[in-house]
Design an enzyme around this catalytic site. Structure first.
Site, PDB file in Angstrom:
ATOM      1  N   TYR A 108       0.824  -1.203   0.000  1.00 37.85           N
ATOM      2  CA  TYR A 108       0.000   0.000   0.000  1.00 37.85           C
ATOM      3  C   TYR A 108       0.874   1.275   0.000  1.00 37.85           C
ATOM      4  O   TYR A 108       2.093   1.203   0.131  1.00 37.85           O
ATOM      5  CB  TYR A 108      -0.981  -0.039   1.176  1.00 37.85           C
ATOM      6  CG  TYR A 108      -1.946  -1.221   1.076  1.00 37.85           C
ATOM      7  CD1 TYR A 108      -2.618  -1.480  -0.117  1.00 37.85           C
ATOM      8  CD2 TYR A 108      -2.161  -2.082   2.150  1.00 37.85           C
ATOM      9  CE1 TYR A 108      -3.488  -2.557  -0.233  1.00 37.85           C
ATOM     10  CE2 TYR A 108      -3.035  -3.166   2.036  1.00 37.85           C
ATOM     11  CZ  TYR A 108      -3.695  -3.407   0.852  1.00 37.85           C
ATOM     12  OH  TYR A 108      -4.550  -4.463   0.731  1.00 37.85           O
ATOM     13  N   CYS A 134     -11.088 -18.066   5.830  1.00 40.50           N
ATOM     14  CA  CYS A 134     -11.434 -16.702   6.256  1.00 40.50           C
ATOM     15  C   CYS A 134     -10.928 -15.675   5.250  1.00 40.50           C
ATOM     16  O   CYS A 134     -11.676 -14.790   4.825  1.00 40.50           O
ATOM     17  CB  CYS A 134     -10.876 -16.421   7.655  1.00 40.50           C
ATOM     18  SG  CYS A 134      -9.152 -16.904   7.848  1.00 40.50           S
ATOM     19  N   ALA A 159      -5.025 -12.616  14.146  1.00 41.26           N
ATOM     20  CA  ALA A 159      -6.206 -12.430  13.321  1.00 41.26           C
ATOM     21  C   ALA A 159      -6.930 -13.772  13.348  1.00 41.26           C
ATOM     22  O   ALA A 159      -7.939 -13.938  14.040  1.00 41.26           O
ATOM     23  CB  ALA A 159      -5.833 -12.005  11.911  1.00 41.26           C
ATOM     24  N   ARG A 160      -6.350 -14.773  12.664  1.00 40.68           N
ATOM     25  CA  ARG A 160      -7.047 -16.054  12.546  1.00 40.68           C
ATOM     26  C   ARG A 160      -7.366 -16.740  13.882  1.00 40.68           C
ATOM     27  O   ARG A 160      -8.509 -17.190  14.063  1.00 40.68           O
ATOM     28  CB  ARG A 160      -6.250 -16.970  11.602  1.00 40.68           C
ATOM     29  CG  ARG A 160      -6.346 -16.501  10.151  1.00 40.68           C
ATOM     30  CD  ARG A 160      -5.420 -17.274   9.239  1.00 40.68           C
ATOM     31  NE  ARG A 160      -4.021 -16.979   9.501  1.00 40.68           N
ATOM     32  CZ  ARG A 160      -3.002 -17.613   8.936  1.00 40.68           C
ATOM     33  NH1 ARG A 160      -3.246 -18.595   8.092  1.00 40.68           N
ATOM     34  NH2 ARG A 160      -1.761 -17.265   9.213  1.00 40.68           N
TER      35      ARG A 160
END
Ligand code: ADP
Ligand code: SF4
Length: 691
Positions: free
Chosen positions: A180, A354, A324-325
């Protein structure tokens, strides 16, 4: 139960600039597929994690300006004041449980295509991301930013930060990772500027420094400012003053951010599937960061073991255990450790369904946790379920993922349940699949559920019990659930993406034959038009078993759908390392036991290959014989007191394990509830303040 003192360190508060995290459990920003359009769904999803004990709960990536528009991929936004209300719902839900709320402010630069906003993508030097993933490709290139654009970018970040504070966030991010915009300034591949923002490492870091400083000025002492940064690529570049450019960037910015959130560069390494990456796989890349800064450091590693977490802190790798997971698979992971119930953790299996949901542009799904994304719209909770609606007794036939989850959830509701399977072990398809190369963690789907079932006095478990319709009807159950799985077929793939007839030959096999012990040797072709993991993983297994393997698929890549789960590049690398020939854009037209005939899917050009055995990994059909027998005898149900017969999981519609688990849960949630045409509540975005 009391907490194991060994884990006390995980429950220490950690100061992050002006705010304090109540413990070290930190749900790092992760995409959820829940945009501002699903404010209630999103708030319940994040709030549930706070309820489960995560000390910090962050948003997914949140755009600061319409020039950062990732559509159709689902992203949050804080573009103007109209967007605040939607976020405030989430921060309220997070604060309700004493957690801090973080927001990952984000500008995608040339990694976004601005498909909706139609603004030319921005980049440091007009060099665009050379993506090979069709979902990220575009037919527009980025434009180089001038100084005015840089000032604008900083003002968008400031605007986003102010709105984030207004929305109630406690931690505001600057995001310099994963391709990004601020990350593009760090890398000379994108940044070829000859002004003070390009060239030396000091110059390339300048934008990130200015963004952090401007964000700090904007939020004052109300919020901490975190820097999320990818260090994998920078770590490969030798530095001029320090070991690598990653070391130089961290040392230049040292204590500028209040928190370092460190990660890898590309999705397959950052969010590595368990088939290819172990728990803690980031450590060798990120472990230097803490040696260069006094600010706290958070990082991830698919941590599900509290001992591994403690080790990260004690060895000085991380201050906060990012997840996260593991937080998706078990939102209550911290509470379970806190209460000494770590054996009840529903451990992430690393399948990446996910992340595939995000690539699919839909709200998140999880193989282990069927309640994810359903907290608000269906009212499901990862740890609680409504009590039973009657004294009916249920028989669940088949103990694969669907049957296990169904029996577990029915048992948790208080129903008397019997779970029977014809095999000598419970687990269904997992008994085979978890033994395939790299998939052992998938057995956690069974182990978590079996662990729970063994503790339920109202559930009876029967192995080696192949049941017939007669058995099922006469045992005296009110509800019969068939969770009898699915089977692979020998059907072929015709031109124009239409399935063809079955290929019948003694040397044609399916994954079910391998499951039941058929051992292949010599030249083996795997023809894969299932497109997910099974074809690729069987090719891998057969190559490891010593076969000379050719992998054939009508798609453009091996295991083509696994681009969604981040596995595709890793599958290609693995098959190449094992010497597997990959033939893409080919379909099998015939096989006579010696010669395999192929055709190019577009041109029809014909090819022949010497081949001893063919494995077809294509269509799956339900094992629905039992259900069909039962439905054929519907007239007898009443006499036997049977009120319903329902097929679930693969026996209903074959698919990924995630669908089977969800199907089992869905049945259990719905028993004795009035059905709805639309089985969930429909969320609505908040209207603009100015219409
Ligand atoms: P799912 O993914 O839908 O849970 P699986 O294929 O993993 O499906 O599991 C199906 C299970 O059903 C297998 O363990 C199989 O042994 C069992 N099974 C199939 N038919 C019967 C039957 N008639 N009686 C008992 N068990 C059965
Ligand atoms: Fe883990 Fe798979 Fe659930 Fe993702 S979908 S959180 S990888 S179990």
């Amino acid at each position: 139960m009391a907490r194991n003192p060994r884990y006390d360190i995980l429950f220490e508060p950690v100061k992050i600039g002006p705010v304090t995290a109540p413990n070290r459990f930190y749900q790092v920003p992760h995409a959820s597929g829940m945009t501002n359009s699903l404010p209630r769904v999103r708030a319940a999803f994040r709030g549930t994690k706070a309820e489960g004990g995560w000390g910090v709960v962050c948003s997914g990536y949140c755009s600061i300006h319409p020039s950062s528009d990732d559509t159709p991929l689902p992203f949050a936004r804080l573009w103007n004041d109209d967007d605040i209300r939607s976020h405030a719902l989430a921060t309220d839900a997070i604060h309700e449980h004493g957690a801090l709320a973080g927001v990952e402010l984000w500008h995608g630069g040339c990694a976004v295509m601005n498909r909706t906003s139609r603004i030319a993508p921005l980049s440091p030097s007009g060099i665009s991301w050379a993506s090979t993933h069709v979902g990220f490709m575009s037919n527009i290139h980025s434009r180089a930013m001038d100084k005015h654009d840089i000032r604008e970018l900083i003002s968008w970040q400031v605007g986003g930060a102010r709105r984030a504070r207004e929305a109630g966030y406690d931690i505001v991010y600057v995001y310099a990772g994963m391709g990004y915009l601020p990350y593009e300034f760090l890398l000379p591949d994108y940044n070829q500027r000859d002004d003070e923002y390009g060239g030396s490492i000091e110059n390339r870091v300048r934008l990130v420094r200015q963004m952090i400083e401007a964000t700090k000025d904007a939020v004052g002492t109300d919020c901490a400012v975190a820097l999320r940064i990818s260090v994998e690529e920078l770590s490969k570049r030798p530095g001029t003053s320090l070991e690598t450019e990653a070391h130089e960037v961290v040392s230049l910015l040292k204590d500028v951010p209040d928190l370092w959130d460190v990660k890898m560069d590309s999705s397959p390494t950052d969010c590595g599937p368990s088939r290819f990456a172990e728990e803690g796989s980031h450590e060798p890349v990120v472990n230097f960061v803490k040696t260069l800064t006094d600010a706290p450091v958070v990082g991830v590693g698919r941590f599900t073991s509290p001992d591994a977490m403690v080790s990260q802190v004690r060895r000085g790798v991380l201050d906060l255990i990012g997840a996260a997971r593991p937080s998706i698979a078990d939102p209550f992971l911290p509470s379970k450790i806190e209460q000494g119930r770590e054996d009840e953790i529903r451990e992430c299996i690393g399948c990446n369904i996910c992340i595939a949901s995000w690539h699919d542009c839909v709200p998140i799904r999880c193989t282990q946790n069927p309640t994810v994304g359903e907290e608000w719209r269906r009212g499901w909770h990862p740890e609680r379920i409504a009590p039973k609606g009657s004294d009916a007794r249920a028989l669940v036939i088949g103990a694969g993922p669907a049957g296990l989850e169904c029996a577990r959830a029915l048992g948790a509701r208080g129903y008397d349940v019997t779970l029977a399977d014809e095999k000598s072990e419970f687990g269904g398809r997992l008994l085979f699949e978890a033994k395939l190369p790299g998939l052992s963690a998938w057995m956690r789907v069974r182990d978590y559920r079996l662990g729970q079932l063994h503790n339920m006095a109202n559930v009876e478990l029967y192995k080696e019990s192949a049941l017939t319709a007669d058995d099922a009807l006469t045992f005296g159950f009110h509800h019969i659930v068939t969770a009898t799985g699915g089977k692979w077929t020998r059907d072929l793939w015709k031109e124009a993406e239409v399935p063809g007839d079955a290929l019948r030959h003694a040397k044609v096999f399916t994954p079910n034959n391998i499951e039941t012990g058929v051992e292949l040797a010599g030249k083996v072709a795997v023809f894969d038009f299932d497109f997910y993991y099974m074809g690729g993983v069987l090719a891998e297994k057969l190559a490891r078993d010593g076969c000379d393997v050719t992998y054939v698929t009508p798609a453009g890549y091996a295991s083509a759908w696994s681009i969604m789960s981040n596995e595709l590049p890793l599958v290609h690398r693995r098959l190449r390392d094992l010497g597997v020939d990959i033939e893409t854009l080919r379909r099998v037209t015939a096989f006579d036991g010696d010669m395999l005939s192929l055709a190019d899917v577009y041109t029809g050009e014909r090819f022949e290959h010497a081949c001893d055995n063919l494995v077809i990994v294509g269509l799956r059909r339900p094992n629905d014989e039992l259900a069909r027998d039962l439905f054929a005898r519907r007239d007898e149900w009443r006499d036997h007191g049977v009120m319903s017969v329902t097929a679930i999981g693969d026996a209903h519609a074959p698919g990924a394990i995630a669908h089977a688990v969800h199907s089992g849960r869905s049945y259990a949630e719905g028993l004795d509830q009035a059905p709805n045409v639309v089985p969930y509540k429909l969320d609505e975005p908040f209207a603009s303040i100015v219409e």
